[in-house]
Scaffold this active site. Structure first.
Site, PDB file in Angstrom:
ATOM      1  N   MET A 166     101.270 -12.547  30.190  1.00 22.55           N
ATOM      2  CA  MET A 166     100.970 -11.689  31.464  1.00 22.55           C
ATOM      3  C   MET A 166     103.257 -11.962  31.120  1.00 22.55           C
ATOM      4  SD  MET A 166      98.337 -11.462  33.773  1.00 22.55           S
ATOM      5  CE  MET A 166      98.386 -13.018  34.668  1.00 22.55           C
ATOM      6  N   HIS A 185     103.343 -20.536  25.579  1.00 20.91           N
ATOM      7  CA  HIS A 185     103.410 -18.572  24.900  1.00 20.91           C
ATOM      8  C   HIS A 185     103.739 -19.228  23.446  1.00 20.91           C
ATOM      9  CE1 HIS A 185     103.659 -17.658  28.922  1.00 20.91           C
ATOM     10  NE2 HIS A 185     102.217 -17.198  28.584  1.00 20.91           N
ATOM     11  N   GLY A 189      95.560 -19.059  24.719  1.00 18.26           N
ATOM     12  CA  GLY A 189      96.034 -21.209  24.714  1.00 18.26           C
ATOM     13  C   GLY A 189      95.028 -21.598  25.292  1.00 18.26           C
ATOM     14  N   GLU A 190      94.149 -22.882  25.108  1.00 23.61           N
ATOM     15  CA  GLU A 190      92.848 -23.392  25.579  1.00 23.61           C
ATOM     16  C   GLU A 190      93.283 -24.188  26.599  1.00 23.61           C
ATOM     17  OE1 GLU A 190      92.384 -26.490  22.605  1.00 23.61           O
ATOM     18  OE2 GLU A 190      91.111 -25.127  21.163  1.00 23.61           O
ATOM     19  N   LYS A 191      94.012 -23.905  27.542  1.00 27.55           N
ATOM     20  CA  LYS A 191      94.166 -24.004  28.710  1.00 27.55           C
ATOM     21  C   LYS A 191      93.928 -23.248  29.497  1.00 27.55           C
ATOM     22  CE  LYS A 191      97.675 -23.119  32.038  1.00 27.55           C
ATOM     23  NZ  LYS A 191      97.052 -23.351  33.167  1.00 27.55           N
ATOM     24  N   SER A 232     102.523 -23.958  32.008  1.00 29.79           N
ATOM     25  CA  SER A 232     101.908 -23.148  33.064  1.00 29.79           C
ATOM     26  C   SER A 232     103.214 -22.153  32.932  1.00 29.79           C
ATOM     27  CB  SER A 232     100.912 -23.378  33.732  1.00 29.79           C
ATOM     28  OG  SER A 232     101.263 -22.019  34.707  1.00 29.79           O
ATOM     29  N   SER A 233     103.399 -20.707  33.713  1.00 29.90           N
ATOM     30  CA  SER A 233     104.018 -19.816  33.924  1.00 29.90           C
ATOM     31  C   SER A 233     104.071 -20.006  35.690  1.00 29.90           C
ATOM     32  CB  SER A 233     103.939 -18.661  34.369  1.00 29.90           C
ATOM     33  OG  SER A 233     103.690 -18.188  32.916  1.00 29.90           O
ATOM     34  N   ARG A 234     103.312 -21.148  36.470  1.00 31.78           N
ATOM     35  CA  ARG A 234     102.619 -21.124  37.671  1.00 31.78           C
ATOM     36  C   ARG A 234     103.387 -22.617  38.003  1.00 31.78           C
ATOM     37  NH1 ARG A 234      98.079 -18.366  37.466  1.00 31.78           N
ATOM     38  NH2 ARG A 234      98.123 -16.495  38.724  1.00 31.78           N
TER      39      ARG A 234
HETATM   40  O1  PAF Z   1      96.141 -15.651  29.878  1.00 22.42           O
HETATM   41  C1  PAF Z   1      96.573 -14.579  30.506  1.00 22.42           C
HETATM   42  O2  PAF Z   1      98.016 -14.735  30.071  1.00 22.42           O
HETATM   43  C2  PAF Z   1      95.784 -13.387  30.291  1.00 22.42           C
HETATM   44  O3  PAF Z   1      95.038 -13.997  31.813  1.00 22.42           O
HETATM   45  C3  PAF Z   1      95.643 -12.268  29.280  1.00 22.42           C
HETATM   46  C4  PAF Z   1      94.585 -13.311  28.471  1.00 22.42           C
HETATM   47  C5  PAF Z   1      96.474 -11.905  29.011  1.00 22.42           C
HETATM   48  C6  PAF Z   1      94.892 -10.658  30.441  1.00 22.42           C
HETATM   49  O4  PAF Z   1      95.917 -10.391  30.791  1.00 22.42           O
END
Ligand code: PAF
Length: 285
Positions: free
Chosen positions: A32, A39, A149-151, A191-193
């Site tokens: 996303m 990533h 990702g396994e997260k 995490s992006s968050r």
């Molecule tokens: O993990 C993510 O970033 C999202 O849930 C995904 C797999 C791209 C689906 O929108």
């Protein structure tokens, strides 16, 4: 290194993926956006395994609840595409929502079992949104392999189940790979968050992986799960977390709850600091 091609329409995607597939295998890393080192670890794994890598960036509205952060979710396409170009990614699939969910769109994929409990309990409909968009991304890009990702362990279980149940061909369920969690120096899962955390919240967040490792150490010497998990949740609150959505021991392959460690069990935790919800999971066997 060939230049990164960014594509935003299905009509342009089809010939571009066909051309790549003529000269070798194609791996997809669905994201996303708001890319971080986690990533890029997926991208590097994908590059090792396939001749070409495609990355999708699509902030999928169907996996956000009504009170979740869809509008606030970070969108940084220019920065992300520079990172991907640097990693030798061949194709960036970045469709607008209207290309993925055109007017009249009506289909939902719901994966029973794997979607229940854990994040599925706190985020009703979330995994339907994930399964639906991932199935669409697979059909759009038609990759030989896909990397997650396994997260998001539960997400991976849902996607594998969906691929098996729907007899997906590209990718086949066996070609859906999980990549171990990338962690910051203090152990926090990337995490992006994490970008939402203030400096003070970021130092509180480091208590999560620490507390999980301590709990696993107690579980591994034979303690029953229930009191250890209750202590873990209390410890997180004492460390400054506002709420603990869940702290559970489950079998990693089928996500069935476990009462004590056994081969393949994992510890799963979701906890919130302010408005930010952090999740993590670790092997506990
Ligand atoms: O993990 C993510 O970033 C999202 O849930 C995904 C797999 C791209 C689906 O929108």
């Amino acid at each position: 290194m060939p230049a990164l091609e960014t594509i935003t329409t299905l009509s342009a995607l089809r010939p571009a993926t066909a051309t790549l597939r003529e000269s070798g295998s194609l791996a997809l890393v669905p994201t996303m956006g708001a890319l971080h080192e986690g990533h890029l670890t997926l991208v590097r794994e994908a590059r090792r395994a396939a001749d070409h890598v495609a990355v999708s960036i699509f902030v999928n509205p169907r996996q956000f609840g009504a009170n979740e952060d869809l509008d606030a979710y970070p969108r940084q396409l220019a920065r992300d595409s520079a990172l991907l170009a640097n990693e030798g990614v061949a194709l960036l699939w970045a469709p607008p929502p209207s290309e993925v969910y055109p007017d009249g769109y009506a289909t939902n994929i719901s994966v029973a079992g794997a979607s229940d409990g854990l994040c599925g309990a706190d985020r009703p409909g979330h995994f339907d949104g994930v399964a639906t968009v991932v199935c669409k991304l697979f059909n759009q890009v038609r990759p030989d392999l896909a990397f997650f990702g396994e997260k998001d362990w539960q997400q991976l279980a849902v996607i594998r189940r969906m691929a098996r149940d729907l007899d997906l061909v590209l990718p086949h369920a066996d070609a859906i790979y999980g990549v171990p969690i990338a962690r910051e120096a203090d152990g926090l899962a990337m995490s992006s968050r994490n970008a939402y955390l203030s400096t003070e919240q970021r130092s509180i967040a480091a208590a999560l992986p620490r507390a999980m490792r301590e709990a696993i150490a107690r579980l591994s010497i034979g303690n029953a799960a229930e009191p250890v998990l209750a202590d873990l949740a209390r410890h997180l609150i004492d460390s400054g977390f506002d709420t603990v959505d869940y702290a559970e021991l489950r079998h990693g392959d089928n996500l069935v709850p476990a009462t004590a460690v056994a081969p393949g069990t994992r510890l799963f935790v979701a906890a919130r600091i302010g408005g930010t919800r952090l999740i993590d999971n670790m092997a506990a066997d």
